[in-house]
Design an enzyme around this catalytic site. Structure first.
Site, PDB file in Angstrom:
ATOM      1  N   LEU A 161       0.883  -1.207  -0.012  1.00 55.66           N
ATOM      2  CA  LEU A 161       0.026  -0.186   0.160  1.00 55.66           C
ATOM      3  C   LEU A 161       0.908   1.310  -0.122  1.00 55.66           C
ATOM      4  CD1 LEU A 161      -2.771  -0.843   2.726  1.00 55.66           C
ATOM      5  CD2 LEU A 161      -3.032  -0.701   0.282  1.00 55.66           C
ATOM      6  N   ASP A 162       0.621   2.225  -0.873  1.00 53.43           N
ATOM      7  CA  ASP A 162       1.216   3.354  -0.713  1.00 53.43           C
ATOM      8  C   ASP A 162       1.477   4.056   0.634  1.00 53.43           C
ATOM      9  OD1 ASP A 162       1.737   3.193  -3.330  1.00 53.43           O
ATOM     10  OD2 ASP A 162      -0.328   4.246  -3.941  1.00 53.43           O
ATOM     11  N   ALA A 163       2.552   4.894   0.867  1.00 56.26           N
ATOM     12  CA  ALA A 163       2.502   5.389   2.192  1.00 56.26           C
ATOM     13  C   ALA A 163       1.435   6.280   2.678  1.00 56.26           C
ATOM     14  CB  ALA A 163       3.952   6.126   2.228  1.00 56.26           C
ATOM     15  N   THR A 188      -1.697   5.817   1.497  1.00 54.44           N
ATOM     16  CA  THR A 188      -2.950   4.836   1.706  1.00 54.44           C
ATOM     17  C   THR A 188      -3.026   4.258   2.725  1.00 54.44           C
ATOM     18  OG1 THR A 188      -2.929   4.854  -0.697  1.00 54.44           O
ATOM     19  CG2 THR A 188      -4.044   3.287   0.437  1.00 54.44           C
TER      20      THR A 188
END
Length: 273
Positions: A130-132, A134
């Site tokens: 997961l993106d930072a 998100t």
């Protein structure tokens, strides 16, 4: 693809006095004892399940009570749900906060997943990323085969996201997301999309996708003119975030583990890309 390779059918019961005790031997352990040890049911109820044809070993229905298996290598399911026999495997669900990178050792010194993974004795790894910026559901495990099925796009495991986006999303925009939008790396369509709320110049959109492409939700919403403000992953395969607070982690329940292992064994022979 299964973490424990199947060795075929275990040897049948020998009918010896030792076998009648259900004790382990070179020929394995009686199936009803294995089921009881795994917490499926009492040994007596497990015997009834076997007689009723509700138990399979390596895909083969077993109805004889003398059947012995090797828990380290044989795969067992009851009523079509996989049973975890390998107690060395650990399965953890984390509600990842924003600002945390999906890495076990970030080379730039940012906050990473070791903060949670180090709470378990086993060496855990994250399944996918997961993106930072998100938040939401992330799986940590030491089961490499299951991680491959969950993360690899060829297996088509779905993820459900809730996106707070800028602007008022219209029904025709939802239909466009379902029909597909053109991105720089190809056309992508949501499996499902629906508008949850729209007020004060912002909208909440639920997207279901099986794509593993990088930042796919953010890119899709930007393409239709509604940049993402906040993004949460609420579901990953059969797992739901539920009421797990942000920043908290827990081990999966027996039911959740069964659902994951069933998915892994069912899809383990899907073609790789």
């Amino acid at each position: 693809m299964n973490d424990d390779a199947s060795t075929g059918s275990a040897a049948g019961g020998s009918g010896s006095a030792a076998g009648g005790t259900g004790a382990a031997s070179d020929d394995g352990t009686r199936l009803q004892k294995v089921l009881a040890n795994a917490g499926v049911a009492s040994r007596r109820v497990a015997e009834q399940m076997i007689v009723e044809g509700r138990v399979r070993v390596n895909g083969e229905t077993v109805t004889e009570l003398g059947r012995r298996i090797h828990p380290e290598t044989d795969l067992v399911d009851v009523d079509g749900t996989a049973i975890q026999l390998d107690e060395s495997k650990r399965y953890v669900i984390l509600n990842k906060p924003t600002g945390v990178v999906s890495s076990m050792n970030d080379d730039r010194g940012r906050r990473d997943l070791r903060e949670w993974a180090d709470r378990w004795d086993e060496r855990l790894y994250n399944v996918g990323r997961l993106d930072a910026d998100t938040s939401g559901l992330l799986v940590l495990t030491n089961d490499g085969a299951l991680a491959h099925v969950l993360a690899h796009p060829s297996f088509g495991v779905t993820k459900v996201y809730i996106a707070k986006v800028d602007g008022q999303v219209l029904p025709q925009t939802i239909q466009r997301l379902i029909k597909g939008v053109e991105l720089e790396d190809g056309r992508i369509a949501a499996d499902k999309a629906r508008l949850l709320d729209s007020s004060r110049g912002e909208s909440l959109v639920e997207l279901t996708l099986h794509s593993g492409k990088n930042r796919i939700v953010r890119r899709m919403m930007a393409e239709v003119g509604h940049p993402v403000i906040e993004l949460v992953r609420r579901q990953f395969g059969p797992l739901h975030l539920g009421t797990l607070p942000v920043g908290q982690a827990r081990e999966l329940t027996k039911v959740e583990r069964g659902a994951l292992l069933t998915l892994s064994r069912r899809d383990g022979d899907a073609p790789s890309e």
